[in-house]
Design an enzyme around this catalytic site. Structure first.
Site, mmCIF file in Angstrom:
data_model
loop_
_atom_site.group_PDB
_atom_site.id
_atom_site.type_symbol
_atom_site.label_atom_id
_atom_site.label_comp_id
_atom_site.label_asym_id
_atom_site.label_seq_id
_atom_site.Cartn_x
_atom_site.Cartn_y
_atom_site.Cartn_z
ATOM 1 N N ASP A 1 12.766 9.502 1.510
ATOM 2 C CA ASP A 1 12.170 8.695 2.576
ATOM 3 C C ASP A 1 11.860 9.661 3.713
ATOM 4 O OD1 ASP A 1 11.515 7.139 4.721
ATOM 5 O OD2 ASP A 1 13.245 5.806 4.589
ATOM 6 N N VAL A 2 10.572 9.928 3.928
ATOM 7 C CA VAL A 2 10.194 10.948 4.914
ATOM 8 C C VAL A 2 10.501 10.530 6.353
ATOM 9 C CG1 VAL A 2 8.383 11.961 3.468
ATOM 10 C CG2 VAL A 2 7.790 10.134 5.088
ATOM 11 N N SER B 1 -5.758 9.930 10.205
ATOM 12 C CA SER B 1 -6.772 8.941 9.812
ATOM 13 C C SER B 1 -7.869 8.974 10.874
ATOM 14 C CB SER B 1 -6.129 7.542 9.803
ATOM 15 O OG SER B 1 -7.123 6.539 9.736
ATOM 16 N N TYR C 1 -0.845 0.975 13.452
ATOM 17 C CA TYR C 1 -1.427 2.070 12.661
ATOM 18 C C TYR C 1 -2.265 2.971 13.579
ATOM 19 C CZ TYR C 1 -3.727 4.297 8.620
ATOM 20 O OH TYR C 1 -4.191 5.203 7.685
ATOM 21 N N THR D 1 -7.629 3.764 -2.396
ATOM 22 C CA THR D 1 -6.211 3.815 -2.770
ATOM 23 C C THR D 1 -5.595 2.430 -2.596
ATOM 24 O OG1 THR D 1 -5.314 4.220 -0.572
ATOM 25 C CG2 THR D 1 -6.057 6.164 -1.794
HETATM 26 N N1 LIG Z 1 -6.678 4.932 1.985
HETATM 27 C C1 LIG Z 1 -7.307 5.033 3.137
HETATM 28 O O1 LIG Z 1 -8.341 4.385 3.364
HETATM 29 C C2 LIG Z 1 -6.812 5.986 4.189
HETATM 30 C C3 LIG Z 1 -7.675 6.308 5.261
HETATM 31 C C4 LIG Z 1 -7.220 7.184 6.240
HETATM 32 C C5 LIG Z 1 -5.963 7.739 6.148
HETATM 33 N N2 LIG Z 1 -5.152 7.413 5.100
HETATM 34 C C6 LIG Z 1 -3.808 8.013 5.064
HETATM 35 O O2 LIG Z 1 -3.660 8.732 3.859
HETATM 36 C C7 LIG Z 1 -2.282 8.838 3.543
HETATM 37 C C8 LIG Z 1 -2.061 8.483 2.084
HETATM 38 O O3 LIG Z 1 -2.310 7.105 1.896
HETATM 39 P P1 LIG Z 1 -3.017 6.517 0.600
HETATM 40 O O4 LIG Z 1 -4.290 5.924 1.042
HETATM 41 O O5 LIG Z 1 -3.018 7.506 -0.494
HETATM 42 O O6 LIG Z 1 -2.026 5.288 0.312
HETATM 43 P P2 LIG Z 1 -1.060 4.971 -0.909
HETATM 44 O O7 LIG Z 1 -0.368 3.735 -0.492
HETATM 45 O O8 LIG Z 1 -1.794 5.012 -2.195
HETATM 46 O O9 LIG Z 1 -0.042 6.192 -0.898
HETATM 47 C C9 LIG Z 1 0.952 6.352 0.071
HETATM 48 C C10 LIG Z 1 2.105 7.068 -0.573
HETATM 49 O O10 LIG Z 1 3.107 7.292 0.408
HETATM 50 C C11 LIG Z 1 4.373 6.912 -0.136
HETATM 51 N N3 LIG Z 1 5.286 6.545 0.953
HETATM 52 C C12 LIG Z 1 5.191 5.487 1.797
HETATM 53 N N4 LIG Z 1 6.226 5.469 2.649
HETATM 54 C C13 LIG Z 1 7.000 6.560 2.347
HETATM 55 C C14 LIG Z 1 8.189 7.095 2.870
HETATM 56 N N5 LIG Z 1 8.835 6.497 3.886
HETATM 57 N N6 LIG Z 1 8.673 8.224 2.326
HETATM 58 C C15 LIG Z 1 8.050 8.830 1.295
HETATM 59 N N7 LIG Z 1 6.912 8.370 0.749
HETATM 60 C C16 LIG Z 1 6.389 7.248 1.265
HETATM 61 C C17 LIG Z 1 4.060 5.750 -1.066
HETATM 62 O O11 LIG Z 1 5.095 5.534 -2.012
HETATM 63 C C18 LIG Z 1 2.756 6.243 -1.698
HETATM 64 O O12 LIG Z 1 2.993 7.074 -2.804
HETATM 65 C C19 LIG Z 1 -1.555 7.928 4.533
HETATM 66 O O13 LIG Z 1 -1.007 8.706 5.574
HETATM 67 C C20 LIG Z 1 -2.664 7.041 5.060
HETATM 68 O O14 LIG Z 1 -2.371 6.528 6.337
HETATM 69 C C21 LIG Z 1 -5.551 6.546 4.125
#
Ligand SMILES: NC(=O)c1ccc[n+]([C@@H]2O[C@H](COP(=O)([O-])OP(=O)(O)OC[C@H]3O[C@@H](n4cnc5c(N)ncnc54)[C@H](O)[C@@H]3O)[C@@H](O)[C@H]2O)c1
Length: 272
Positions: free
Chosen positions: A57-58, A145, A158, A193
């Site tokens: 858990d980060v 983001s 967020y 995602t």
């Molecule tokens: N998908 C989008 O549209 C988008 C856009 C901009 C930014 N982001 C950012 O990209 C990053 C990745 O998100 P994603 O879109 O791949 O989503 P996702 O939900 O597919 O992946 C997120 C990952 O983080 C892990 N996670 C969540 N909480 C955690 C914790 N406390 N400790 C360890 N792992 C944890 C989850 O298990 C998952 O594997 C995030 O920071 C998100 O905010 C996503």
């Protein structure tokens, strides 16, 4: 090849963007450590890439610093740390000032966003910056983001925490850049995602993202490619959707006009 990078850790590497980054780094010949709250997802990515997986858990400093210490003791110095794990829950029914909605009807979702989207980056830097400086440098790549430069309509927690993540990355780059720490902050708009309702490996790119996919939804692999290119170029700001640069410029040049434009955009979305 990314020069001088042999070992990388990717948080949230079990799914989505993190998984794509793990795969891309592995293709570069880098030994990849997958860290995720979702242990089985982390194991499966690590197995595919012949890497190592850790359930972490980060948002918990002990767990994150424990991860870094274990990796450095058992595998080797971490040359690249990608703080990718992130969470978002959406505003409650009363909008940005709501006490409801999201995960819990209390402050929990704000706290969760704060811990995972911001403090995890702080914990990683606390542990790694001194180690990296001592050995001559390293890369910290923080996934924020476009919501960290602009705003995410419908998600105040967020937006606020992603702004904080961008500001923290700036501080580290300003303070430690000349000591060999390369910091990059990544600010995508919509990516296909689970975060926007698209399952891993889905054929569909249809998201339910409240109009924030206005400039198109990128595949996680496209974002991973941009990140590797950005690291190679030593860039600070990595924008997989290039339009964000122009929106950010417009916001800075006339903030009031930008707010009016966003109000109009929100009205159009909610009236659809
Ligand atoms: N998908 C989008 O549209 C988008 C856009 C901009 C930014 N982001 C950012 O990209 C990053 C990745 O998100 P994603 O879109 O791949 O989503 P996702 O939900 O597919 O992946 C997120 C990952 O983080 C892990 N996670 C969540 N909480 C955690 C914790 N406390 N400790 C360890 N792992 C944890 C989850 O298990 C998952 O594997 C995030 O920071 C998100 O905010 C996503």
């Amino acid at each position: 090849m990314i020069e001088n990078v042999r070992t990388a850790v990717v948080t949230g590497g079990g799914h989505g963007i993190g998984r794509a980054i793990c795969r891309r780094l592995s293709k570069e010949g880098i030994s990849v450590v997958v860290a995720d709250l979702d242990d089985s997802a982390a194991q499966s990515v690590a197995k595919e890439l012949d890497g190592r997986a850790f359930a972490v858990d980060v948002g918990d400093e002990q767990q994150l610093s424990g991860l870094i210490t274990t990796v450095e003791n058992e595998i080797g110095p971490i040359d690249l740390f990608v703080s990718n794990a992130g969470v978002g829950y959406g505003d409650g029914s009363a909008g940005a000032a709501s006490k409801e909605g999201g995960l819990n009807p209390t402050d929990d979702r704000w706290e969760s966003c704060w811990r995972v989207n911001v403090m995890a980056h702080v914990y990683a830097a606390r542990e790694l910056v001194p180690r990296m400086i001592e050995r001559g440098g390293g890369h910290l790549v923080n996934i924020a983001s476009a919501a960290g430069l602009l705003s995410q309509i419908g998600d105040a927690a967020y937006s606020a925490t992603k702004h904080a993540a961008v500001a923290f990355a700036e501080s580290i780059a300003i303070t430690h850049g000349e000591e060999g720490i390369h910091v990059a902050v990544v600010c995508p708009q919509a990516v296909a995602t689970r975060m926007i309702g698209i399952a891993d490996d889905s054929d569909s790119m249809e998201g339910g993202f409240g109009g924030n996919d206005v400039d198109g939804i990128l595949a996680p692999e496209q974002v991973a490619d941009c990140i590797v290119e950005g690291i190679r170029d030593g860039r600070f700001l990595i924008l997989p959707h290039q339009q964000v640069s122009e929106y950010f410029r417009r916001k800075a040049s006339d903030y009031d006009r930008w707010i009016s434009g966003m109000q109009r955009f929100r009205r159009n979305l909610t009236e659809q």
